[in-house]
Design a protein around this motif. Structure first.
Motif, short mmCIF file in Angstrom:
data_model
loop_
_atom_site.label_atom_id
_atom_site.label_comp_id
_atom_site.label_asym_id
_atom_site.label_seq_id
_atom_site.Cartn_x
_atom_site.Cartn_y
_atom_site.Cartn_z
N ILE A 170 0.85 -1.20 0.00
CA ILE A 170 0.00 0.00 0.00
C ILE A 170 0.88 1.24 0.00
O ILE A 170 1.85 1.33 0.76
N ASP A 171 0.58 2.15 -0.91
CA ASP A 171 1.41 3.33 -1.11
C ASP A 171 1.51 4.16 0.17
O ASP A 171 0.53 4.31 0.91
N ALA A 172 2.70 4.70 0.42
CA ALA A 172 2.94 5.47 1.64
C ALA A 172 2.02 6.69 1.74
O ALA A 172 1.56 7.03 2.84
N CYS A 173 1.73 7.33 0.62
CA CYS A 173 0.92 8.56 0.67
C CYS A 173 -0.46 8.29 1.26
O CYS A 173 -0.97 9.10 2.04
N TYR A 174 -1.04 7.16 0.90
CA TYR A 174 -2.35 6.79 1.46
C TYR A 174 -2.24 6.63 2.98
O TYR A 174 -3.08 7.16 3.73
N VAL A 175 -1.21 5.93 3.41
CA VAL A 175 -1.05 5.65 4.84
C VAL A 175 -0.75 6.93 5.62
O VAL A 175 -1.32 7.18 6.69
N ILE A 176 0.13 7.77 5.06
CA ILE A 176 0.48 9.04 5.72
C ILE A 176 -0.77 9.90 5.90
O ILE A 176 -1.01 10.45 6.98
N ASP A 177 -1.55 10.00 4.84
CA ASP A 177 -2.77 10.80 4.90
C ASP A 177 -3.72 10.29 6.00
O ASP A 177 -4.23 11.08 6.80
N LYS A 178 -3.93 8.98 6.04
CA LYS A 178 -4.83 8.41 7.06
C LYS A 178 -4.24 8.58 8.46
O LYS A 178 -4.95 8.88 9.42
N PHE A 179 -2.93 8.38 8.56
CA PHE A 179 -2.25 8.52 9.85
C PHE A 179 -2.42 9.94 10.39
O PHE A 179 -2.67 10.15 11.57
N ARG A 180 -2.30 10.93 9.51
CA ARG A 180 -2.33 12.33 9.96
C ARG A 180 -3.74 12.87 10.12
O ARG A 180 -3.98 13.73 10.96
N HIS A 181 -4.65 12.40 9.30
CA HIS A 181 -5.94 13.08 9.23
C HIS A 181 -7.17 12.25 9.61
O HIS A 181 -8.20 12.83 9.92
N ALA A 182 -7.06 10.93 9.56
CA ALA A 182 -8.27 10.14 9.81
C ALA A 182 -8.57 10.08 11.31
O ALA A 182 -7.66 10.13 12.14
N SER A 183 -9.85 9.98 11.64
CA SER A 183 -10.22 9.90 13.06
C SER A 183 -9.93 8.50 13.61
O SER A 183 -9.59 8.35 14.77
N ARG A 184 -10.05 7.50 12.77
CA ARG A 184 -9.78 6.13 13.20
C ARG A 184 -8.26 5.91 13.32
O ARG A 184 -7.50 6.36 12.46
N HIS A 185 -7.84 5.22 14.37
CA HIS A 185 -6.40 5.02 14.59
C HIS A 185 -5.91 3.68 14.03
O HIS A 185 -5.05 3.03 14.62
N SER A 186 -6.49 3.30 12.93
CA SER A 186 -6.05 2.07 12.28
C SER A 186 -6.51 2.07 10.83
O SER A 186 -7.35 2.88 10.43
N LEU A 187 -5.92 1.18 10.03
CA LEU A 187 -6.43 0.92 8.69
C LEU A 187 -7.15 -0.41 8.74
O LEU A 187 -6.60 -1.40 9.22
N LEU A 188 -8.36 -0.44 8.23
CA LEU A 188 -9.11 -1.70 8.20
C LEU A 188 -8.61 -2.56 7.04
O LEU A 188 -8.14 -2.05 6.02
N TYR A 189 -8.78 -3.84 7.19
CA TYR A 189 -8.48 -4.79 6.12
C TYR A 189 -9.18 -4.36 4.82
O TYR A 189 -8.56 -4.38 3.75
N GLU A 190 -10.41 -3.94 4.93
CA GLU A 190 -11.18 -3.56 3.74
C GLU A 190 -10.56 -2.34 3.03
O GLU A 190 -10.53 -2.29 1.80
N ASP A 191 -10.04 -1.39 3.84
CA ASP A 191 -9.35 -0.21 3.26
C ASP A 191 -8.13 -0.66 2.47
O ASP A 191 -7.86 -0.17 1.36
N ILE A 192 -7.38 -1.55 3.08
CA ILE A 192 -6.12 -1.97 2.47
C ILE A 192 -6.38 -2.80 1.22
O ILE A 192 -5.71 -2.65 0.20
N LYS A 193 -7.42 -3.62 1.29
CA LYS A 193 -7.82 -4.43 0.13
C LYS A 193 -8.25 -3.51 -1.02
O LYS A 193 -7.92 -3.77 -2.18
N GLU A 194 -8.93 -2.43 -0.68
CA GLU A 194 -9.44 -1.54 -1.73
C GLU A 194 -8.32 -0.64 -2.30
O GLU A 194 -8.24 -0.45 -3.51
#
Lengths: 196, 196
Positions: free
Chosen positions: A145-169
């Motif tokens: 999974i591309d770093a930019c996606y993870v960085i964005d979620k890490f910095r801005h998402a309210s949830r403190h994790s990535l779901l399996y479904e997010d990563i699959k998508e």
């Protein structure tokens, strides 16, 4: 879902790429690190890429020098890593990634250090290829999974994790096989070199 | 020859970039590693490059887990490195180097592992920038020398060392200063990006 026998039979102490252990069903314990080390060794031997795992950062406090033998470290502590575990060169480009295993159906952000997120961001800024490799051990699926996606979620998402479904998508399933066990560079070709 | 005060006053235990130790003449022991770590930190902060020293490779044998405190490594050994100490990304390119100090007027090849030579060769093959940084501590001069020159001499020369004169002729003197203490990226600009 296809069952991938290779990945399940690599022992944790298995250094790299020893055929005999592949068929030793007594040895258990899937190890993403071993699969990546074997894959990197295959890529290196085939002159496809030069990618290595960095050694674990350790603070050495005390070393003994027994006579006639190698220096022995007798007191040391694990340090928090300031970078990711893997980097190297592929098709002339700098490549950098972190690899993580998830037992359950999500990747908790507490499993990655803020320093590592900063590091991935700096790599992207300088034009490198940066991503995470996330293994869902129960499902026996490994994603890039591309770093930019993870960085964005890490910095801005309210949830403190990535779901399996997010990563699959948003990620890309890595093909598992014999040599390399995890052919993540084919995914890199597809994702980062698709114009070529 | 100009005298460079900074390099002589960094203590071996000096982590990185602490102004106060610079003026502490009681602390001696020139350390190329500290000067490079400080320079890399300056480059990182200024968003010029992402280059880190890899941790020392260690084989961990035994770890204790004292209650309520951090895991303590109680038996471990130094491993032979299979790659160089430094790598990263600069101007979009993969960069990789080894750094060595020489007390006397030559760089003996026994100070570099054959695996490291193979590694530098693989980096060049894949289009990366690869070199050695060699410090002559008594002369207080630090040189960058392209990996191809060193690989060729390592593989084919009858002499098992590089002389100071060879390095002075075929290498590039690195400017020493305050921040960065060793401005080796300016030499990289000159040597590897001169068309730009």
């Amino acid at each position: 879902m296809v069952n991938y026998p290779n990945l399940k039979k690599i022992s944790a102490s298995h250094a790299a790429f020893q055929d005999e252990t592949k068929h030793d069903t007594a040895r258990r314990g899937y190890s993403l690190e071993n699969a990546l080390n074997q894959s990197n060794q295959v890529y290196l031997t085939r002159q496809r890429a030069v990618i290595h795992k960095k050694p674990t950062p350790i603070q050495i406090v005390k070393v003994d020098y027994p006579s006639r033998s190698a220096a022995k470290i007798v007191e040391a502590y694990f340090k928090v890593p300031s970078t990711t575990d893997y980097n190297g060169i592929y098709r002339g480009k700098y490549i950098d990634f972190e690899a993580k295993e998830c037992a359950k159906g999500s990747f908790p952000f507490k499993n990655i250090h803020p320093h590592q997120i900063d590091h991935l961001e700096a790599v992207v800024f300088h034009g490198g290829i940066a991503f995470l490799i996330i293994a869902f051990t129960q499902k026996n699926e490994v994603y890039l999974i591309d770093a930019c996606y993870v960085i964005d979620k890490f910095r801005h998402a309210s949830r403190h994790s990535l779901l399996y479904e997010d990563i699959k998508e948003h990620g890309y399933l890595i093909k598992q096989g014999y040599a390399p066990e995890l052919d993540y560079l084919s995914v890199v070709d597809e994702v980062y070199f698709k114009e070529d």
